[in-house]
Design a protein around this motif. Sequence first.
Motif, PDB file in Angstrom:
ATOM      1  N   VAL A   1      -3.950  -9.246 -20.815  1.00 18.23           N
ATOM      2  CA  VAL A   1      -2.810  -9.560 -19.966  1.00 18.23           C
ATOM      3  C   VAL A   1      -3.337  -9.800 -18.553  1.00 18.23           C
ATOM      4  CG1 VAL A   1      -0.594  -8.765 -19.062  1.00 18.23           C
ATOM      5  CG2 VAL A   1      -1.324  -8.071 -21.355  1.00 18.23           C
ATOM      6  N   ASP A   2      -3.110 -10.981 -18.028  1.00 18.97           N
ATOM      7  CA  ASP A   2      -3.602 -11.331 -16.693  1.00 18.97           C
ATOM      8  C   ASP A   2      -2.612 -10.859 -15.638  1.00 18.97           C
ATOM      9  OD1 ASP A   2      -5.961 -12.583 -17.565  1.00 18.97           O
ATOM     10  OD2 ASP A   2      -4.844 -14.413 -18.030  1.00 18.97           O
ATOM     11  N   LEU A   3      -3.052  -9.889 -14.825  1.00 23.25           N
ATOM     12  CA  LEU A   3      -2.216  -9.342 -13.762  1.00 23.25           C
ATOM     13  C   LEU A   3      -2.830  -9.628 -12.400  1.00 23.25           C
ATOM     14  CD1 LEU A   3      -1.374  -5.780 -15.191  1.00 23.25           C
ATOM     15  CD2 LEU A   3      -0.098  -7.912 -15.513  1.00 23.25           C
TER      16      LEU A   3
ATOM     17  N   GLU B   1      -0.028  -6.083  -9.127  1.00 24.16           N
ATOM     18  CA  GLU B   1       0.619  -5.734 -10.396  1.00 24.16           C
ATOM     19  C   GLU B   1      -0.210  -4.704 -11.145  1.00 24.16           C
ATOM     20  OE1 GLU B   1       2.653 -10.151 -11.067  1.00 24.16           O
ATOM     21  OE2 GLU B   1       0.855  -9.561 -12.189  1.00 24.16           O
TER      22      GLU B   1
ATOM     23  N   THR C   1       8.075  -9.105 -12.592  1.00 25.28           N
ATOM     24  CA  THR C   1       7.011  -9.953 -13.141  1.00 25.28           C
ATOM     25  C   THR C   1       6.120  -9.164 -14.087  1.00 25.28           C
ATOM     26  OG1 THR C   1       7.009 -11.223 -11.075  1.00 25.28           O
ATOM     27  CG2 THR C   1       5.126 -11.514 -12.550  1.00 25.28           C
ATOM     28  N   LEU C   2       5.839  -7.931 -13.727  1.00 24.44           N
ATOM     29  CA  LEU C   2       5.002  -7.075 -14.567  1.00 24.44           C
ATOM     30  C   LEU C   2       5.657  -6.831 -15.915  1.00 24.44           C
ATOM     31  CD1 LEU C   2       2.463  -5.349 -14.773  1.00 24.44           C
ATOM     32  CD2 LEU C   2       3.662  -3.520 -13.558  1.00 24.44           C
TER      33      LEU C   2
ATOM     34  N   LYS D   1       7.724  -8.775 -17.435  1.00 22.64           N
ATOM     35  CA  LYS D   1       7.676 -10.023 -18.195  1.00 22.64           C
ATOM     36  C   LYS D   1       6.308 -10.206 -18.835  1.00 22.64           C
ATOM     37  CE  LYS D   1       8.559 -14.982 -17.766  1.00 22.64           C
ATOM     38  NZ  LYS D   1       8.972 -16.082 -16.833  1.00 22.64           N
ATOM     39  N   LYS D   2       5.250  -9.908 -18.085  1.00 16.69           N
ATOM     40  CA  LYS D   2       3.892 -10.066 -18.613  1.00 16.69           C
ATOM     41  C   LYS D   2       3.596  -9.050 -19.714  1.00 16.69           C
ATOM     42  CE  LYS D   2       1.804 -12.181 -14.509  1.00 16.69           C
ATOM     43  NZ  LYS D   2       0.744 -12.074 -13.470  1.00 16.69           N
TER      44      LYS D   2
ATOM     45  N   GLU E   1       5.736  -8.295 -21.831  1.00 15.36           N
ATOM     46  CA  GLU E   1       6.591  -8.777 -22.914  1.00 15.36           C
ATOM     47  C   GLU E   1       7.689  -7.786 -23.284  1.00 15.36           C
ATOM     48  OE1 GLU E   1       4.052  -9.864 -26.148  1.00 15.36           O
ATOM     49  OE2 GLU E   1       3.055 -11.454 -25.025  1.00 15.36           O
TER      50      GLU E   1
END
Length: 233
Positions: free
Chosen positions: A158-160, A164, A206-207, A209-210, A212
Amino acid sequence: MRNISVLVADDENEIADLIAIHLEKEGYHVIKVGDGEEAVRVVENQLIDLLILDIMMPKMDGYEVTRRIREQHNMPIIFLSAKTSDFDKVQGLVIGADDYMTKPFTPIEMVARVNAQLRRYMKLNQHKRSIYDTNSLEFAGLVISPDQRTVRLYGKRVDLTPKEFEILHLLASHPKKVFSVEHIFQRVWGETYFEGANTVMVHIRTLRKKLEEDKRKEKWIKTVWGVGYTFNG
């Protein structure tokens, strides 16, 4: 602890589905692919603990898949094939497989062999894991590695952004503890809190959402209304 991931590579969908059903009942996370090239790509990009490989597959057979994987990885590999000769079994083991099962097989035997290989692998690698993974935070499907500043969700990276990651690591380091928006802003941004609520909220959104959270039943970050946020690990 994260779920153990098993990769099943077989171009016969019925067999792959059967294996997945029984392994998932045991609590394993199963990934299915239908050809050898895809199997190699998955191993290169995700955390895989054990492979079940059919020998005769499109694009790249199980032998070549094993050769490629053994260049960098040592997880258990179980060959699955309709070939029953001793020569085929020996060839598979020499190339780098740890076990060899012939079709047809019983699901009970498959699960038993998977469990046995994973027990052996985990035991042999226990010391190495204790050295390299002492700082990692592991939850069901989620692995946070502060030394590498990486996050993986069911084996997929997961690209943060740096902020984040710092928010997630802060919350995950203290599961169930509620952090106020002010506290998060001061810890992550290192500045005096001044109308930083919106900044924190945007990063949290945003975190989520990433991670999921909109697709999965797991809700890692929980909102405590009127107070702040907590990690639901």
